[in-house]
Design a protein around this motif. Sequence first.
Motif, PDB file in Angstrom:
ATOM      1  N   SER A 112       0.832  -1.189   0.000  1.00  0.00           N
ATOM      2  CA  SER A 112       0.000   0.000   0.000  1.00  0.00           C
ATOM      3  C   SER A 112       0.876   1.252   0.000  1.00  0.00           C
ATOM      4  N   MET A 113       0.583   2.160  -0.906  1.00  0.00           N
ATOM      5  CA  MET A 113       1.307   3.438  -0.986  1.00  0.00           C
ATOM      6  C   MET A 113       0.324   4.579  -0.806  1.00  0.00           C
ATOM      7  N   LEU A 114       0.707   5.579  -0.032  1.00  0.00           N
ATOM      8  CA  LEU A 114      -0.076   6.804   0.144  1.00  0.00           C
ATOM      9  C   LEU A 114       0.734   7.967  -0.386  1.00  0.00           C
ATOM     10  N   ASP A 115       0.204   8.630  -1.404  1.00  0.00           N
ATOM     11  CA  ASP A 115       0.838   9.794  -2.018  1.00  0.00           C
ATOM     12  C   ASP A 115       0.148  11.034  -1.458  1.00  0.00           C
ATOM     13  N   VAL A 116       0.797  11.673  -0.493  1.00  0.00           N
ATOM     14  CA  VAL A 116       0.214  12.827   0.194  1.00  0.00           C
ATOM     15  C   VAL A 116       0.479  14.088  -0.635  1.00  0.00           C
ATOM     16  N   GLY A 117      -0.573  14.872  -0.880  1.00  0.00           N
ATOM     17  CA  GLY A 117      -0.406  16.028  -1.747  1.00  0.00           C
ATOM     18  C   GLY A 117      -0.082  15.573  -3.155  1.00  0.00           C
ATOM     19  N   CYS A 118      -0.879  14.631  -3.645  1.00  0.00           N
ATOM     20  CA  CYS A 118      -0.549  13.965  -4.914  1.00  0.00           C
ATOM     21  C   CYS A 118      -0.650  14.894  -6.111  1.00  0.00           C
ATOM     22  N   GLY A 119      -1.356  16.027  -5.979  1.00  0.00           N
ATOM     23  CA  GLY A 119      -1.471  16.957  -7.096  1.00  0.00           C
ATOM     24  C   GLY A 119      -2.105  16.297  -8.304  1.00  0.00           C
ATOM     25  N   THR A 120      -1.504  16.498  -9.452  1.00  0.00           N
ATOM     26  CA  THR A 120      -2.030  15.916 -10.691  1.00  0.00           C
ATOM     27  C   THR A 120      -1.576  14.476 -10.898  1.00  0.00           C
ATOM     28  N   GLY A 121      -0.821  13.928  -9.940  1.00  0.00           N
ATOM     29  CA  GLY A 121      -0.445  12.522 -10.001  1.00  0.00           C
ATOM     30  C   GLY A 121       0.904  12.235 -10.617  1.00  0.00           C
ATOM     31  N   LEU A 122       1.837  13.161 -10.492  1.00  0.00           N
ATOM     32  CA  LEU A 122       3.146  12.981 -11.115  1.00  0.00           C
ATOM     33  C   LEU A 122       3.943  11.817 -10.511  1.00  0.00           C
ATOM     34  N   MET A 123       3.696  11.496  -9.232  1.00  0.00           N
ATOM     35  CA  MET A 123       4.450  10.407  -8.593  1.00  0.00           C
ATOM     36  C   MET A 123       3.925   9.036  -9.007  1.00  0.00           C
ATOM     37  N   GLY A 124       2.663   8.962  -9.381  1.00  0.00           N
ATOM     38  CA  GLY A 124       2.015   7.671  -9.553  1.00  0.00           C
ATOM     39  C   GLY A 124       2.707   6.733 -10.525  1.00  0.00           C
ATOM     40  N   ASP A 125       3.078   7.239 -11.675  1.00  0.00           N
ATOM     41  CA  ASP A 125       3.675   6.382 -12.703  1.00  0.00           C
ATOM     42  C   ASP A 125       4.986   5.747 -12.264  1.00  0.00           C
ATOM     43  N   TYR A 126       5.703   6.409 -11.358  1.00  0.00           N
ATOM     44  CA  TYR A 126       7.002   5.877 -10.924  1.00  0.00           C
ATOM     45  C   TYR A 126       6.845   4.587 -10.107  1.00  0.00           C
ATOM     46  N   GLY A 128      -0.962   2.191  10.556  1.00  0.00           N
ATOM     47  CA  GLY A 128      -0.005   1.180  10.138  1.00  0.00           C
ATOM     48  C   GLY A 128      -0.280   0.549   8.797  1.00  0.00           C
ATOM     49  N   SER A 129      -1.118   1.151   7.977  1.00  0.00           N
ATOM     50  CA  SER A 129      -1.565   0.482   6.754  1.00  0.00           C
ATOM     51  C   SER A 129      -0.733   0.793   5.517  1.00  0.00           C
ATOM     52  N   ALA A 130       0.076   1.844   5.555  1.00  0.00           N
ATOM     53  CA  ALA A 130       0.842   2.238   4.367  1.00  0.00           C
ATOM     54  C   ALA A 130       2.303   1.848   4.544  1.00  0.00           C
ATOM     55  N   ASP A 131       2.832   1.039   3.638  1.00  0.00           N
ATOM     56  CA  ASP A 131       4.254   0.711   3.758  1.00  0.00           C
ATOM     57  C   ASP A 131       5.126   1.580   2.861  1.00  0.00           C
ATOM     58  N   LEU A 132       4.507   2.542   2.171  1.00  0.00           N
ATOM     59  CA  LEU A 132       5.247   3.604   1.489  1.00  0.00           C
ATOM     60  C   LEU A 132       4.394   4.863   1.510  1.00  0.00           C
ATOM     61  N   ILE A 133       4.924   5.921   2.119  1.00  0.00           N
ATOM     62  CA  ILE A 133       4.262   7.230   2.127  1.00  0.00           C
ATOM     63  C   ILE A 133       5.189   8.232   1.449  1.00  0.00           C
ATOM     64  N   ILE A 134       4.646   8.966   0.494  1.00  0.00           N
ATOM     65  CA  ILE A 134       5.430   9.950  -0.254  1.00  0.00           C
ATOM     66  C   ILE A 134       4.754  11.309  -0.138  1.00  0.00           C
ATOM     67  N   ALA A 135       5.553  12.337   0.106  1.00  0.00           N
ATOM     68  CA  ALA A 135       5.061  13.715   0.135  1.00  0.00           C
ATOM     69  C   ALA A 135       6.012  14.556  -0.722  1.00  0.00           C
ATOM     70  N   ALA A 136       5.660  14.706  -1.987  1.00  0.00           N
ATOM     71  CA  ALA A 136       6.520  15.415  -2.937  1.00  0.00           C
ATOM     72  C   ALA A 136       6.131  16.883  -3.012  1.00  0.00           C
ATOM     73  N   ASP A 137       7.031  17.740  -2.572  1.00  0.00           N
ATOM     74  CA  ASP A 137       6.820  19.188  -2.665  1.00  0.00           C
ATOM     75  C   ASP A 137       5.575  19.632  -1.901  1.00  0.00           C
ATOM     76  N   VAL A 138       5.297  18.969  -0.794  1.00  0.00           N
ATOM     77  CA  VAL A 138       4.118  19.253   0.017  1.00  0.00           C
ATOM     78  C   VAL A 138       4.446  20.178   1.184  1.00  0.00           C
ATOM     79  N   PHE A 139       5.561  19.925   1.844  1.00  0.00           N
ATOM     80  CA  PHE A 139       5.817  20.586   3.116  1.00  0.00           C
ATOM     81  C   PHE A 139       6.191  22.061   2.988  1.00  0.00           C
TER      82      PHE A 139
END
Length: 303
Positions: free
Chosen positions: A147-161, A204-215
Amino acid sequence: MARAFLSSGDLIADRRASYADMLFESGDHVAAADLMRQALEIVPDWTAGLFRLGEMEEAAGDDDAAAETWRRLLERDPGDRFGATLKLAASGYAVMPDNPPTAYVETLFDAYAPTFETALLQKLHYRVPELLAKAIKAVAPARHYRSMLDVGCGTGLMGDYFRADVDHMAGMDLSEAMLQKAEEKRVYDRLFKGDVNELDYPAGSADLIIAADVFVYVGDLDKAFSRLVEALGSDGLFAFSVETHVEDGELILQSSLRYTHSQAYVRRVLAEHGLVASTIDHEAIRFDRGEPLQGLIVVARRA
Protein backbone atom coordinates in the motif's frame (compact mmCIF):
# COMPACT_ATOMS: atom_id res chain seq x y z
CA MET A 1 -3.50 33.62 -8.19
CA ALA A 2 -5.61 36.78 -8.00
CA ARG A 3 -6.24 36.63 -11.73
CA ALA A 4 -8.27 33.46 -11.23
CA PHE A 5 -10.84 35.61 -9.37
CA LEU A 6 -10.23 38.84 -11.21
CA SER A 7 -13.68 40.03 -12.20
CA SER A 8 -15.12 42.55 -9.80
CA GLY A 9 -18.58 42.43 -11.34
CA ASP A 10 -18.22 46.03 -12.50
CA LEU A 11 -17.15 46.64 -16.10
CA ILE A 12 -15.43 49.97 -15.44
CA ALA A 13 -13.51 48.62 -12.43
CA ASP A 14 -12.45 45.56 -14.41
CA ARG A 15 -11.24 47.75 -17.27
CA ARG A 16 -9.15 49.91 -14.95
CA ALA A 17 -7.73 46.81 -13.27
CA SER A 18 -6.80 45.42 -16.69
CA TYR A 19 -4.98 48.64 -17.56
CA ALA A 20 -3.28 48.53 -14.16
CA ASP A 21 -2.04 45.01 -14.93
CA MET A 22 -0.66 46.22 -18.26
CA LEU A 23 1.20 49.05 -16.52
CA PHE A 24 2.51 46.62 -13.93
CA GLU A 25 3.81 44.21 -16.55
CA SER A 26 5.55 47.12 -18.30
CA GLY A 27 7.38 47.94 -15.07
CA ASP A 28 5.46 51.08 -14.05
CA HIS A 29 4.45 49.79 -10.63
CA VAL A 30 3.57 53.17 -9.11
CA ALA A 31 1.13 54.03 -11.91
CA ALA A 32 -0.30 50.52 -11.77
CA ALA A 33 -1.05 50.87 -8.05
CA ASP A 34 -2.65 54.29 -8.58
CA LEU A 35 -4.97 52.92 -11.26
CA MET A 36 -5.86 49.86 -9.18
CA ARG A 37 -6.82 52.17 -6.29
CA GLN A 38 -9.19 53.93 -8.68
CA ALA A 39 -10.77 50.60 -9.55
CA LEU A 40 -11.22 49.81 -5.86
CA GLU A 41 -12.93 53.13 -5.25
CA ILE A 42 -15.74 51.69 -7.36
CA VAL A 43 -15.72 48.24 -5.73
CA PRO A 44 -14.05 48.62 -2.30
CA ASP A 45 -14.89 45.07 -1.18
CA TRP A 46 -13.31 43.35 -4.20
CA THR A 47 -10.95 40.90 -2.50
CA ALA A 48 -8.97 39.85 -5.58
CA GLY A 49 -8.45 43.51 -6.44
CA LEU A 50 -7.19 44.25 -2.94
CA PHE A 51 -4.69 41.43 -3.15
CA ARG A 52 -3.47 42.67 -6.52
CA LEU A 53 -3.19 46.22 -5.20
CA GLY A 54 -1.03 44.98 -2.33
CA GLU A 55 1.27 43.25 -4.81
CA MET A 56 1.54 46.44 -6.86
CA GLU A 57 2.25 48.61 -3.83
CA GLU A 58 4.89 46.16 -2.65
CA ALA A 59 6.56 46.18 -6.08
CA ALA A 60 6.43 49.99 -6.06
CA GLY A 61 8.41 50.00 -2.79
CA ASP A 62 5.53 51.22 -0.61
CA ASP A 63 5.62 48.42 1.94
CA ASP A 64 3.51 50.27 4.53
CA ALA A 65 0.71 50.80 2.02
CA ALA A 66 0.90 47.15 0.94
CA ALA A 67 0.64 45.98 4.55
CA GLU A 68 -2.40 48.19 5.14
CA THR A 69 -4.02 46.81 1.97
CA TRP A 70 -3.45 43.22 3.10
CA ARG A 71 -4.98 44.04 6.50
CA ARG A 72 -8.05 45.44 4.71
CA LEU A 73 -8.17 42.24 2.67
CA LEU A 74 -8.13 40.08 5.80
CA GLU A 75 -11.09 42.03 7.20
CA ARG A 76 -13.08 41.19 4.06
CA ASP A 77 -11.74 37.64 3.63
CA PRO A 78 -11.13 36.15 7.09
CA GLY A 79 -10.62 32.71 5.55
CA ASP A 80 -7.61 34.25 3.79
CA ARG A 81 -7.88 32.62 0.37
CA PHE A 82 -5.19 34.93 -1.00
CA GLY A 83 -2.58 34.47 1.73
CA ALA A 84 -2.60 37.99 3.17
CA THR A 85 -1.42 36.56 6.51
CA LEU A 86 1.64 35.13 4.78
CA LYS A 87 2.27 38.35 2.89
CA LEU A 88 2.26 40.32 6.13
CA ALA A 89 4.61 37.85 7.80
CA ALA A 90 7.00 37.58 4.86
CA SER A 91 7.30 41.38 4.68
CA GLY A 92 7.95 41.72 8.42
CA TYR A 93 4.56 43.13 9.46
CA ALA A 94 3.36 40.06 11.38
CA VAL A 95 4.73 37.02 13.17
CA MET A 96 5.34 34.01 10.93
CA PRO A 97 2.43 31.55 11.28
CA ASP A 98 3.35 27.93 11.96
CA ASN A 99 1.14 26.86 9.05
CA PRO A 100 -0.43 28.69 6.11
CA PRO A 101 -4.19 29.24 5.92
CA THR A 102 -5.83 26.09 4.56
CA ALA A 103 -8.11 28.14 2.30
CA TYR A 104 -5.07 29.80 0.74
CA VAL A 105 -3.38 26.49 -0.18
CA GLU A 106 -6.61 25.02 -1.53
CA THR A 107 -7.40 28.13 -3.58
CA LEU A 108 -3.84 28.37 -4.88
CA PHE A 109 -3.81 24.85 -6.27
CA ASP A 110 -7.36 24.95 -7.56
CA ALA A 111 -6.20 27.93 -9.64
CA TYR A 112 -2.93 26.23 -10.68
CA ALA A 113 -4.43 22.89 -11.71
CA PRO A 114 -5.09 23.61 -15.43
CA THR A 115 -1.48 24.67 -16.11
CA PHE A 116 0.32 22.95 -13.23
CA GLU A 117 2.23 20.26 -15.13
CA THR A 118 3.12 22.46 -18.07
CA ALA A 119 4.51 25.16 -15.79
CA LEU A 120 6.46 22.79 -13.56
CA LEU A 121 7.88 20.37 -16.07
CA GLN A 122 8.46 22.56 -19.11
CA LYS A 123 9.21 25.95 -17.59
CA LEU A 124 10.60 25.23 -14.13
CA HIS A 125 12.30 21.87 -14.84
CA TYR A 126 10.69 20.27 -11.80
CA ARG A 127 12.62 17.17 -10.65
CA VAL A 128 11.15 16.13 -7.29
CA PRO A 129 9.17 13.03 -8.42
CA GLU A 130 12.16 11.71 -10.34
CA LEU A 131 14.56 12.41 -7.46
CA LEU A 132 12.28 10.85 -4.84
CA ALA A 133 11.73 7.74 -6.96
CA LYS A 134 15.46 7.35 -7.45
CA ALA A 135 16.18 7.77 -3.72
CA ILE A 136 13.46 5.30 -2.66
CA LYS A 137 14.66 2.66 -5.10
CA ALA A 138 18.25 3.14 -3.95
CA VAL A 139 17.21 2.52 -0.32
CA ALA A 140 14.96 -0.45 -1.15
CA PRO A 141 15.93 -1.98 -4.51
CA ALA A 142 13.25 -4.13 -6.14
CA ARG A 143 10.92 -3.83 -3.13
CA HIS A 144 7.21 -4.42 -3.74
CA TYR A 145 4.69 -2.47 -1.62
CA ARG A 146 1.26 -3.53 -0.44
CA SER A 147 0.00 0.00 0.00
CA MET A 148 1.31 3.44 -0.99
CA LEU A 149 -0.08 6.80 0.14
CA ASP A 150 0.84 9.79 -2.02
CA VAL A 151 0.21 12.83 0.19
CA GLY A 152 -0.41 16.03 -1.75
CA CYS A 153 -0.55 13.97 -4.91
CA GLY A 154 -1.47 16.96 -7.10
CA THR A 155 -2.03 15.92 -10.69
CA GLY A 156 -0.44 12.52 -10.00
CA LEU A 157 3.15 12.98 -11.12
CA MET A 158 4.45 10.41 -8.59
CA GLY A 159 2.02 7.67 -9.55
CA ASP A 160 3.67 6.38 -12.70
CA TYR A 161 7.00 5.88 -10.92
CA PHE A 162 5.53 3.25 -8.58
CA ARG A 163 2.41 1.80 -10.20
CA ALA A 164 4.17 -1.43 -11.13
CA ASP A 165 5.59 -1.81 -7.61
CA VAL A 166 2.43 -1.18 -5.56
CA ASP A 167 -0.71 -3.28 -5.02
CA HIS A 168 -2.89 -0.42 -3.78
CA MET A 169 -2.06 3.23 -4.51
CA ALA A 170 -3.94 6.05 -2.78
CA GLY A 171 -3.55 9.75 -3.46
CA MET A 172 -4.68 12.60 -1.24
CA ASP A 173 -4.77 16.33 -1.98
CA LEU A 174 -6.35 19.46 -0.56
CA SER A 175 -7.35 20.68 -4.02
CA GLU A 176 -10.38 19.17 -5.73
CA ALA A 177 -9.18 20.50 -9.09
CA MET A 178 -5.85 18.71 -8.68
CA LEU A 179 -7.60 15.47 -7.79
CA GLN A 180 -9.69 15.72 -10.95
CA LYS A 181 -6.49 15.98 -13.00
CA ALA A 182 -5.03 12.96 -11.18
CA GLU A 183 -8.21 10.98 -11.82
CA GLU A 184 -7.80 11.49 -15.56
CA LYS A 185 -4.55 9.48 -15.46
CA ARG A 186 -6.24 6.36 -14.07
CA VAL A 187 -3.13 5.48 -12.06
CA TYR A 188 -4.44 5.56 -8.47
CA ASP A 189 -6.76 3.00 -6.90
CA ARG A 190 -8.19 5.65 -4.60
CA LEU A 191 -8.16 9.44 -4.58
CA PHE A 192 -9.52 11.54 -1.74
CA LYS A 193 -9.53 15.12 -0.53
CA GLY A 194 -7.80 15.91 2.75
CA ASP A 195 -5.40 18.04 4.75
CA VAL A 196 -2.13 16.39 5.81
CA ASN A 197 -2.38 18.09 9.21
CA GLU A 198 -5.76 16.38 9.73
CA LEU A 199 -5.00 13.09 7.97
CA ASP A 200 -7.36 10.27 8.93
CA TYR A 201 -5.88 7.05 7.53
CA PRO A 202 -5.86 3.46 8.86
CA ALA A 203 -3.06 3.04 11.39
CA GLY A 204 -0.01 1.18 10.14
CA SER A 205 -1.56 0.48 6.75
CA ALA A 206 0.84 2.24 4.37
CA ASP A 207 4.25 0.71 3.76
CA LEU A 208 5.25 3.60 1.49
CA ILE A 209 4.26 7.23 2.13
CA ILE A 210 5.43 9.95 -0.25
CA ALA A 211 5.06 13.71 0.13
CA ALA A 212 6.52 15.42 -2.94
CA ASP A 213 6.82 19.19 -2.66
CA VAL A 214 4.12 19.25 0.02
CA PHE A 215 5.82 20.59 3.12
CA VAL A 216 6.69 23.94 1.55
CA TYR A 217 2.95 24.64 2.02
CA VAL A 218 2.75 23.12 5.51
CA GLY A 219 5.38 24.99 7.54
CA ASP A 220 5.82 23.45 10.96
CA LEU A 221 5.89 19.69 10.38
CA ASP A 222 5.08 18.38 13.84
CA LYS A 223 1.35 17.83 13.36
CA ALA A 224 1.72 16.41 9.85
CA PHE A 225 4.46 13.99 10.93
CA SER A 226 2.30 12.76 13.83
CA ARG A 227 -0.47 11.84 11.40
CA LEU A 228 1.84 10.30 8.82
CA VAL A 229 3.82 8.19 11.30
CA GLU A 230 0.54 6.80 12.63
CA ALA A 231 -0.36 5.66 9.10
CA LEU A 232 3.10 4.21 8.39
CA GLY A 233 3.63 0.45 8.63
CA SER A 234 6.28 -0.99 10.95
CA ASP A 235 8.67 -1.59 8.05
CA GLY A 236 7.42 1.31 5.99
CA LEU A 237 9.33 4.02 4.17
CA PHE A 238 8.49 7.70 4.38
CA ALA A 239 9.92 9.79 1.53
CA PHE A 240 9.53 13.52 1.09
CA SER A 241 11.09 16.71 -0.16
CA VAL A 242 11.55 20.15 1.34
CA GLU A 243 13.00 23.37 0.06
CA THR A 244 16.01 24.37 2.14
CA HIS A 245 18.07 27.43 2.97
CA VAL A 246 21.54 28.51 4.02
CA GLU A 247 20.37 31.25 6.39
CA ASP A 248 20.24 30.78 10.15
CA GLY A 249 17.04 29.32 11.50
CA GLU A 250 15.23 26.03 11.21
CA LEU A 251 12.04 27.22 9.51
CA ILE A 252 11.76 30.28 7.27
CA LEU A 253 8.82 31.76 5.37
CA GLN A 254 10.26 33.05 2.10
CA SER A 255 8.99 35.93 -0.04
CA SER A 256 7.58 33.24 -2.37
CA LEU A 257 5.18 32.41 0.52
CA ARG A 258 6.70 28.94 0.70
CA TYR A 259 8.40 27.59 3.81
CA THR A 260 11.98 26.34 3.73
CA HIS A 261 13.37 23.86 6.26
CA SER A 262 16.96 23.37 7.37
CA GLN A 263 18.52 19.92 7.41
CA ALA A 264 18.92 20.20 11.20
CA TYR A 265 15.19 20.85 11.52
CA VAL A 266 14.33 17.85 9.35
CA ARG A 267 16.56 15.53 11.37
CA ARG A 268 15.16 16.84 14.67
CA VAL A 269 11.51 16.43 13.69
CA LEU A 270 12.18 12.95 12.32
CA ALA A 271 13.83 11.92 15.60
CA GLU A 272 10.98 13.39 17.67
CA HIS A 273 8.58 11.14 15.80
CA GLY A 274 10.63 7.97 16.05
CA LEU A 275 12.07 8.13 12.55
CA VAL A 276 15.59 8.15 11.17
CA ALA A 277 16.78 9.24 7.75
CA SER A 278 18.11 6.43 5.57
CA THR A 279 19.27 9.11 3.15
CA ILE A 280 19.17 12.90 2.85
CA ASP A 281 20.31 14.26 -0.49
CA HIS A 282 20.88 17.94 -1.23
CA GLU A 283 19.57 18.58 -4.77
CA ALA A 284 18.52 21.32 -7.17
CA ILE A 285 14.80 20.47 -7.33
CA ARG A 286 13.61 23.02 -9.91
CA PHE A 287 14.28 26.52 -11.18
CA ASP A 288 12.92 29.73 -9.68
CA ARG A 289 13.39 33.02 -11.52
CA GLY A 290 16.03 31.35 -13.66
CA GLU A 291 18.07 30.09 -10.69
CA PRO A 292 18.24 26.50 -9.36
CA LEU A 293 16.19 26.09 -6.19
CA GLN A 294 17.82 23.95 -3.52
CA GLY A 295 16.01 21.23 -1.64
CA LEU A 296 16.41 18.07 0.40
CA ILE A 297 15.28 14.65 -0.81
CA VAL A 298 14.67 12.46 2.23
CA VAL A 299 13.89 8.77 2.71
CA ALA A 300 13.21 7.77 6.33
CA ARG A 301 12.11 4.72 8.28
CA ARG A 302 11.28 3.92 11.88
CA ALA A 303 14.31 4.19 14.14
